[in-house]
Scaffold this motif. Structure first.
Motif, short mmCIF file in Angstrom:
data_model
loop_
_atom_site.label_atom_id
_atom_site.label_comp_id
_atom_site.label_asym_id
_atom_site.label_seq_id
_atom_site.Cartn_x
_atom_site.Cartn_y
_atom_site.Cartn_z
N TRP A 11 -38.25 -12.93 69.56
CA TRP A 11 -37.97 -13.91 68.50
C TRP A 11 -39.22 -14.74 68.18
O TRP A 11 -39.46 -15.07 67.05
N LYS A 12 -39.96 -15.06 69.22
CA LYS A 12 -41.16 -15.89 69.05
C LYS A 12 -42.28 -15.28 69.88
O LYS A 12 -42.20 -15.20 71.10
N PRO A 16 -43.14 -11.04 66.03
CA PRO A 16 -41.71 -10.95 66.32
C PRO A 16 -41.12 -9.63 65.82
O PRO A 16 -41.56 -9.08 64.81
#
Length: 206
Positions: A11-12, A16
């Motif tokens: 996600w990060k 990503p």
């Protein structure tokens, strides 16, 4: 027995996305400040997870340790943080008085910068500010990377200087010069987001 196949959601991180190779996933999160990633058994689970917030997939602590009780936060403090839209991207940083929530300083926008550079500049700005005020307040930051850069008086960024980011590198040079030419007694403390919530200087753009 055959090795179980895994899918990795980032996600990060640097890039990503969903990966089916741990080494490639690892390259996205190793050394990245505050990475968010998790493995899943199937591509369907990974795809569904990537559509949802990371917080939905992390285990919540059973109990908050007394060592991280919010009442132990030192009130006489300033909190610093940075925001970067993109990596690199448009970055700004600020410092906030913990007791009042009042913004003490704010700098930016810096073009083609990174959040790590912003976190570093925010700490040094805070040190300079507190010394000029002869204040005994402490500084809170949620960036372990920036704390290390300040401690070592050395920036370990992979970002290359360009005409677009000349300003942020000029600020970094001035910050390093300040660290090398000044002494300070200010404590720089880690803000424990997982127990205390977002640092008060957070820009709220997550």
């Amino acid at each position: 027995m055959a090795k179980k196949y895994k899918f990795y959601v980032v996600w990060k991180g640097r890039n990503p996305g969903i990966y089916d190779n741990w080494l490639i996933c690892k390259a996205q999160v190793d050394g990245f400040d505050g990475p968010q990633f998790k493995s899943f058994d199937t591509i369907e689970e990974a795809t569904e997870a990537y559509r949802n917030p990371y917080k939905n997939y992390i285990a919540k602590p059973k109990a908050v340790s007394k060592n991280f009780d919010k009442s132990l936060i030192i009130p006489n403090s300033i909190c610093v943080d940075a925001s970067c839209l993109g990596n690199p991207g448009k970055m700004e940083y600020r410092g906030v008085d913990y007791k009042t929530g009042k913004e003490i300083f704010r700098k930016g926008i810096f073009e083609e910068a990174t959040v790590n550079l912003g976190e570093f500049l925010a700490i040094v700005h805070g040190l300079s500010y507190l010394k000029s005020m002869n204040s005994k307040a402490v500084i809170y930051t949620d960036s372990v990377t920036a704390m290390a850069w300040v401690r070592d008086k050395k920036i370990k960024s992979t970002l290359s200087p360009t005409l677009n980011n000349e300003l942020v590198f000029n600020f970094c040079e001035k910050a390093l010069n300040w660290l090398h030419n000044n002494t300070y007694e200010t404590q720089i403390l880690k803000w424990h987001t997982e127990f205390w919530g977002e640092i008060p200087a957070d820009f709220g753009r997550k």
